[in-house]
Structure formats: structure tokens, C-alpha cells
Scaffold this motif. Structure first.
Motif, PDB file in Angstrom:
ATOM      1  N   ILE A  45       0.770  -1.131   0.117  1.00 16.42           N
ATOM      2  CA  ILE A  45       0.097   0.139  -0.114  1.00 16.42           C
ATOM      3  C   ILE A  45       0.841   1.198  -0.015  1.00 16.42           C
ATOM      4  N   PRO A  46       0.515   2.345  -0.770  1.00 20.49           N
ATOM      5  CA  PRO A  46      -0.871   2.584  -1.179  1.00 20.49           C
ATOM      6  C   PRO A  46      -0.803   1.831  -2.409  1.00 20.49           C
ATOM      7  N   GLN A  47      -1.832   1.682  -3.412  1.00 23.47           N
ATOM      8  CA  GLN A  47      -1.738   1.248  -4.713  1.00 23.47           C
ATOM      9  C   GLN A  47      -1.286   2.373  -5.668  1.00 23.47           C
ATOM     10  N   TYR A  48      -1.761   3.790  -5.413  1.00 25.35           N
ATOM     11  CA  TYR A  48      -1.281   4.799  -6.004  1.00 25.35           C
ATOM     12  C   TYR A  48      -1.000   5.991  -5.315  1.00 25.35           C
ATOM     13  N   GLN A  49      -0.189   6.844  -5.794  1.00 26.35           N
ATOM     14  CA  GLN A  49       0.606   7.796  -4.871  1.00 26.35           C
ATOM     15  C   GLN A  49       0.725   9.069  -6.054  1.00 26.35           C
ATOM     16  N   HIS A  50       0.006  10.262  -5.719  1.00 26.74           N
ATOM     17  CA  HIS A  50       0.454  11.500  -6.624  1.00 26.74           C
ATOM     18  C   HIS A  50       1.019  12.082  -5.754  1.00 26.74           C
ATOM     19  N   VAL A  51       2.064  12.889  -5.875  1.00 21.86           N
ATOM     20  CA  VAL A  51       2.840  13.772  -5.245  1.00 21.86           C
ATOM     21  C   VAL A  51       3.462  14.846  -5.956  1.00 21.86           C
ATOM     22  N   GLN A  52       3.666  16.303  -5.423  1.00 23.40           N
ATOM     23  CA  GLN A  52       4.250  17.223  -5.785  1.00 23.40           C
ATOM     24  C   GLN A  52       5.746  16.957  -6.187  1.00 23.40           C
ATOM     25  N   GLU A  53       6.429  17.435  -7.180  1.00 27.42           N
ATOM     26  CA  GLU A  53       7.934  17.302  -7.189  1.00 27.42           C
ATOM     27  C   GLU A  53       8.355  17.916  -5.808  1.00 27.42           C
ATOM     28  N   GLY A  54       9.269  17.230  -5.269  1.00 23.02           N
ATOM     29  CA  GLY A  54       9.939  17.808  -3.921  1.00 23.02           C
ATOM     30  C   GLY A  54       9.224  17.075  -2.612  1.00 23.02           C
ATOM     31  N   GLU A  55       8.270  16.359  -2.550  1.00 20.82           N
ATOM     32  CA  GLU A  55       7.588  15.998  -1.694  1.00 20.82           C
ATOM     33  C   GLU A  55       8.145  14.795  -1.556  1.00 20.82           C
ATOM     34  N   ASP A  56       7.901  13.927  -0.198  1.00 24.31           N
ATOM     35  CA  ASP A  56       8.554  12.763   0.223  1.00 24.31           C
ATOM     36  C   ASP A  56       7.474  11.835  -0.300  1.00 24.31           C
ATOM     37  N   PHE A  57       7.834  10.366  -0.504  1.00 22.14           N
ATOM     38  CA  PHE A  57       6.952   9.200  -0.841  1.00 22.14           C
ATOM     39  C   PHE A  57       7.200   8.210  -0.042  1.00 22.14           C
ATOM     40  N   THR A  58       6.292   7.309   0.406  1.00 19.51           N
ATOM     41  CA  THR A  58       6.493   5.938   1.007  1.00 19.51           C
ATOM     42  C   THR A  58       5.696   4.968   0.801  1.00 19.51           C
ATOM     43  N   THR A  59       6.113   3.768   0.363  1.00 15.80           N
ATOM     44  CA  THR A  59       5.334   2.693   0.226  1.00 15.80           C
ATOM     45  C   THR A  59       5.543   1.594   1.164  1.00 15.80           C
ATOM     46  N   TYR A  60       4.470   0.760   1.570  1.00 12.68           N
ATOM     47  CA  TYR A  60       4.800  -0.307   2.703  1.00 12.68           C
ATOM     48  C   TYR A  60       4.243  -1.712   1.996  1.00 12.68           C
ATOM     49  N   CYS A  61       5.109  -2.599   2.451  1.00 12.89           N
ATOM     50  CA  CYS A  61       5.037  -3.920   1.994  1.00 12.89           C
ATOM     51  C   CYS A  61       4.475  -4.710   3.343  1.00 12.89           C
ATOM     52  N   ASN A  62       3.620  -5.664   3.388  1.00 15.26           N
ATOM     53  CA  ASN A  62       3.393  -6.503   4.440  1.00 15.26           C
ATOM     54  C   ASN A  62       3.263  -7.861   4.092  1.00 15.26           C
ATOM     55  N   SER A  63       3.741  -8.709   4.823  1.00 13.37           N
ATOM     56  CA  SER A  63       3.692 -10.434   4.631  1.00 13.37           C
ATOM     57  C   SER A  63       2.649 -10.872   5.474  1.00 13.37           C
ATOM     58  N   SER A  64       2.035 -12.025   5.253  1.00 19.59           N
ATOM     59  CA  SER A  64       1.278 -12.635   6.218  1.00 19.59           C
ATOM     60  C   SER A  64       2.251 -13.684   6.682  1.00 19.59           C
ATOM     61  N   THR A  65       3.424 -13.917   6.472  1.00 18.42           N
ATOM     62  CA  THR A  65       4.592 -14.809   7.099  1.00 18.42           C
ATOM     63  C   THR A  65       5.924 -14.237   7.011  1.00 18.42           C
ATOM     64  N   THR A  66       6.427 -14.913   7.873  1.00 19.32           N
ATOM     65  CA  THR A  66       8.089 -14.446   7.933  1.00 19.32           C
ATOM     66  C   THR A  66       8.811 -14.783   6.697  1.00 19.32           C
ATOM     67  N   LEU A  67       9.624 -13.777   6.115  1.00 16.19           N
ATOM     68  CA  LEU A  67       9.971 -13.704   5.006  1.00 16.19           C
ATOM     69  C   LEU A  67      12.047 -14.167   5.220  1.00 16.19           C
ATOM     70  N   SER A  68      12.268 -14.729   4.280  1.00 13.73           N
ATOM     71  CA  SER A  68      13.764 -14.768   4.388  1.00 13.73           C
ATOM     72  C   SER A  68      14.619 -13.454   3.903  1.00 13.73           C
ATOM     73  N   ASN A  69      13.921 -13.062   2.882  1.00 13.75           N
ATOM     74  CA  ASN A  69      14.401 -11.694   2.302  1.00 13.75           C
ATOM     75  C   ASN A  69      13.452 -11.045   1.633  1.00 13.75           C
ATOM     76  N   ILE A  70      13.570  -9.846   1.275  1.00 15.88           N
ATOM     77  CA  ILE A  70      12.672  -9.052   0.436  1.00 15.88           C
ATOM     78  C   ILE A  70      13.500  -8.187  -0.609  1.00 15.88           C
ATOM     79  N   GLN A  71      12.999  -8.187  -1.687  1.00 17.87           N
ATOM     80  CA  GLN A  71      13.426  -7.376  -2.703  1.00 17.87           C
ATOM     81  C   GLN A  71      12.630  -6.488  -3.282  1.00 17.87           C
ATOM     82  N   TRP A  72      13.273  -5.272  -3.711  1.00 19.96           N
ATOM     83  CA  TRP A  72      12.408  -4.103  -4.350  1.00 19.96           C
ATOM     84  C   TRP A  72      12.795  -3.958  -5.739  1.00 19.96           C
ATOM     85  N   TYR A  73      11.850  -3.736  -6.528  1.00 20.90           N
ATOM     86  CA  TYR A  73      12.109  -3.442  -8.043  1.00 20.90           C
ATOM     87  C   TYR A  73      11.248  -2.266  -8.507  1.00 20.90           C
ATOM     88  N   LYS A  74      11.829  -1.737  -9.355  1.00 18.04           N
ATOM     89  CA  LYS A  74      11.195  -0.290  -9.966  1.00 18.04           C
ATOM     90  C   LYS A  74      10.674  -0.602 -11.667  1.00 18.04           C
TER      91      LYS A  74
END
Lengths: 111, 112
Positions: free
Chosen positions: B7-36
């Protein structure tokens, strides 16, 4: 220039037709994967292979088939049994179970 | 089955503002990767987190892995138009066959 090559970039399927999407990599990776991406959704795993001549079903394998006869190649066939095939298909490869490198994708549409 | 919610699914920001996306798993993870994934493009690996509580930075991007290894976040400071795209987290469960479970992604739009 190493990487993953998917072809074609765009593909159209007629009803009742099987089509095959190509995925070739020259990274010498053992593992290869096929994902399906629908608008606004994440990547869903169709099939994966960790070694030549072996592959496993992912979460949405129904209506798809694969082969892994060579390390470099992992073609995906979308069969006529897949009733909603329109999507963006992504192939990826990795060293063992590590970082995945993606191809540019194939956009499949139904005529 | 195992799920990774983002979450969130979409985010619109003004240039210069900060942005955060959150990821939650139902089970314990050995590792997590991020892709763009840029618009019209394919996912590109950004980073991998392995240790509980790990924090990694890449210029204006800060990645965190929760203490329980069930959640993660990506924070972008002072967004730029080049940050536009969809950011995916992908978790790998401990001891599994190596499959990555992708979140649904957060699509970031930056207004200049």
C-alpha cells in the motif's frame, strides 16, 4: 551484450489458437521464470525452472505450458485453454534463487 | 496461501515531496527485494534486504526491513520526475523453493 531477450514484443492470438512466447538469456543463469502482469496488479508466477529439463507450476499455470530443453531458453505456450490471455508477459532469470533479471516483455492480445 | 500486500496502490505527489510505500507479508520472509518498473518498461532490481531491522540507502531512497521480517518500506526523499513508475516489493519465504511473491505495486506519479 548480456541479457534476456523476449520476442515478439507484441503478439495477437486468434480464438482457439496456441501461441508461443520466446525467452532467451545469455547470462548463464540456471533459473528462469514466467510471470503474467495485468493492469494495476503485481506479477503472478506462471511457471519456473531451476534447472534444465525440469520445471514447476507457479500460481496460475492453468492454460499455459513450458519447456526447458536448453539452459538459455524457456519458451511459454499460451494454449487455447487459457480463456483470458490478454496480458503483459514477463520472463526473468536468476542465479539460483537470487536477484531476478527481467526481459522487456511481450504484450499479448486476443483478436 | 502466502500473500504480500503493498500500500498504497497509487500515489500522486508534487515534485519535492516525500513518498513512502509499505509492504506487509502474512508470513516471515527470508529476504525481501524491491523492483522499479518505469511506464511501459519491465521491472528492474533495486535492492535486497536480508537481516532483521536492516536499513539500506541509495541516494534519496531508504529501504527498511522490519524486526519481525514481515514488513518492509521504501521511502523516497524529495521526489523528482525521474522517480515516476511502479515500485514492487517481492518477498521470499524462509525455506521455500525460491519463488518470489510480488506485492501489487505502488504507482508513483510526480507532478512537476
Amino acid at each position: 551484450d548480456g541479457g534476456i531477450t523476449q520476442s515478439p514484443k507484441y503478439l495477437f492470438r486468434k480464438e482457439g489458437q496456441n501461441v508461443t512466447l520466446s525467452c532467451e538469456q545469455n547470462l548463464n543463469h540456471d533459473a528462469m521464470y514466467w510471470y503474467r502482469q495485468d493492469p494495476g496488479q503485481g506479477l503472478r508466477l506462471i511457471y519456473y525452472s531451476h534447472i534444465v529439463n525440469d520445471f514447476q507450476k507457479g500460481d496460475i499455470a492453468e492454460g499455459y505450458s513450458v519447456s526447458r530443453e536448453k539452459k538459455e531458453s524457456f519458451p511459454l505456450t499460451v494454449t487455447s485453454a487459457q480463456k483470458n490471455p490478454t496480458a503483459f508477459y514477463l520472463c526473468a532469470s536468476s542465479i539460483e534463487k537470487n536477484i531476478q533479471y527481467f526481459g522487456a516483455g511481450t504484450r499479448l492480445s486476443v483478436l | 496461501g502466502q500473500q504480500v500486500m503493498q500500500i498504497p496502490q497509487y500515489q500522486h505527489v508534487q515534485e519535492g515531496e516525500d513518498f513512502t510505500t509499505y509492504c506487509n507479508s502474512s508470513t516471515t520472509l527470508s529476504n525481501i527485494q524491491w523492483y522499479k518498473q518505469r511506464p511501459g518498461g519491465h521491472p528492474v532490481f533495486l535492492i535486497q534486504l536480508v537481516k532483521s531491522g536492516e536499513v539500506k540507502k541509495q541516494k534519496r531512497l531508504t529501504f527498511q526491513f522490519g524486526e519481525a521480517k514481515k514488513n518492509s518500506s521504501l521511502h523516497i526523499t524529495a521526489t523528482q520526475t525521474t522517480d515516476v513508475g511502479t515500485y514492487f516489493c517481492a518477498g521470499r519465504r524462509s525455506g521455500n523453493t525460491g519463488k518470489l511473491i510480488f506485492g501489487q505495486g505502488t504507482t508513483l506519479q510526480v507532478k512537476p
